[in-house]
Design an enzyme around this catalytic site. Structure first.
Site, PDB file in Angstrom:
ATOM      1  CE  LYS A 134      -0.408   3.015  -6.599  1.00 13.40           C
ATOM      2  NZ  LYS A 134       0.310   2.264  -5.406  1.00 13.40           N
ATOM      3  CB  THR A 139      -9.340  20.839 -10.967  1.00 13.11           C
ATOM      4  OG1 THR A 139     -10.039  19.621 -10.694  1.00 13.11           O
ATOM      5  CG2 THR A 139      -8.113  20.478 -10.116  1.00 13.11           C
ATOM      6  CB  ALA A 162      -0.871  -0.051   1.275  1.00  8.98           C
ATOM      7  CB  ILE A 169      -3.469  -0.638  -2.629  1.00  7.88           C
ATOM      8  CG1 ILE A 169      -2.982  -1.772  -1.403  1.00  7.88           C
ATOM      9  CG2 ILE A 169      -4.497   0.084  -2.481  1.00  7.88           C
ATOM     10  CD1 ILE A 169      -4.186  -2.646  -1.552  1.00  7.88           C
ATOM     11  CB  SER A 170      -3.496  -0.015  -8.412  1.00 13.67           C
ATOM     12  OG  SER A 170      -2.877   1.056  -9.286  1.00 13.67           O
ATOM     13  N   GLY A 199     -11.254   9.737   4.338  1.00 14.24           N
ATOM     14  CA  GLY A 199     -10.485   9.812   5.825  1.00 14.24           C
ATOM     15  C   GLY A 199      -9.029   9.271   5.226  1.00 14.24           C
ATOM     16  CB  SER A 200      -7.353   7.827   2.785  1.00 18.78           C
ATOM     17  OG  SER A 200      -7.483   8.452   1.576  1.00 18.78           O
ATOM     18  CE  LYS A 208      -6.273  11.453  -8.756  1.00 17.56           C
ATOM     19  NZ  LYS A 208      -6.924  10.824  -7.715  1.00 17.56           N
TER      20      LYS A 208
END
Length: 177
Positions: free
Chosen positions: A62, A112, A4, A46-47, A90-91, A50
């Site tokens: 990635k 953006t 990760a 864990i990708s 929350g990450s 994007k």
């Protein structure tokens, strides 16, 4: 092994590409080598969403990690898998804490583009999906998860403004990166 570790904050990675290359590409390669060398049963990368048609260094790094993982899957008796999903609320990579901080400080909220949408899931949901993908017997490849419908970030921001009673806080559109 659950891999990760990643640099995933797009603006930081755009300004400092080497750490993303070192961690996301070289780090993945090194871990895959160790998994193969020591015949570890399972490896799960864990990708990110994007990595699909990447338009920035983070997504490209990635995607390279996914390609490395797929290569090792073809050349090893170990199972190499990738999980790919969007924003985890929350990450550290989630935009929500940034929006909340911008609202609390009186704005502006930087976004953006007005039409930007994102998929969201909770940390427990993301964790369960990663664990489930790691126990699928003899299954390898990239696992894409149903994350529901994408949500416009302007809708989330407007709901946050209502929640924090900050109706006067403006949204500043800063352009796509």
């Amino acid at each position: 092994i659950f891999h990760a570790a990643a640099y995933k904050h797009v603006p930081i990675v755009e300004l400092n590409p080497y750490p993303a290359i070192r961690v996301n590409i070289i780090g993945t390669f090194n871990l895959c080598n160790l998994v193969k060398k020591y015949s570890i049963e399972n490896f799960t990368l864990i990708s990110t969403d994007k990595a699909v048609n990447p338009t920035n260094i983070m997504g490209a790094s990635k995607r390279c990690a996914e390609i490395i993982t797929a290569h090792f899957n073809e050349t090893s008796s170990s199972l190499f898998r990738c999980t790919r999903f969007g924003n985890v609320i929350g990450s550290r990579g989630s935009a929500l804490p940034i929006f909340i901080e911008q609202i609390k400080s009186g704005g502006p909220i930087t976004l953006t583009h007005s039409e930007i949408t994102r998929y969201f899931m909770t940390i427990p949901e993301a964790s369960q999906l990663v664990i489930k993908s790691s126990v699928l017997d003899n299954q390898n490849g990239i696992f894409l998860f149903d994350m529901g419908e994408p949500v416009k970030l302007t809708e989330i921001i407007n709901n946050l403004k209502i929640y924090f009673n900050a109706h006067d806080v403006e949204i500043e559109y800063i352009g796509l990166r």
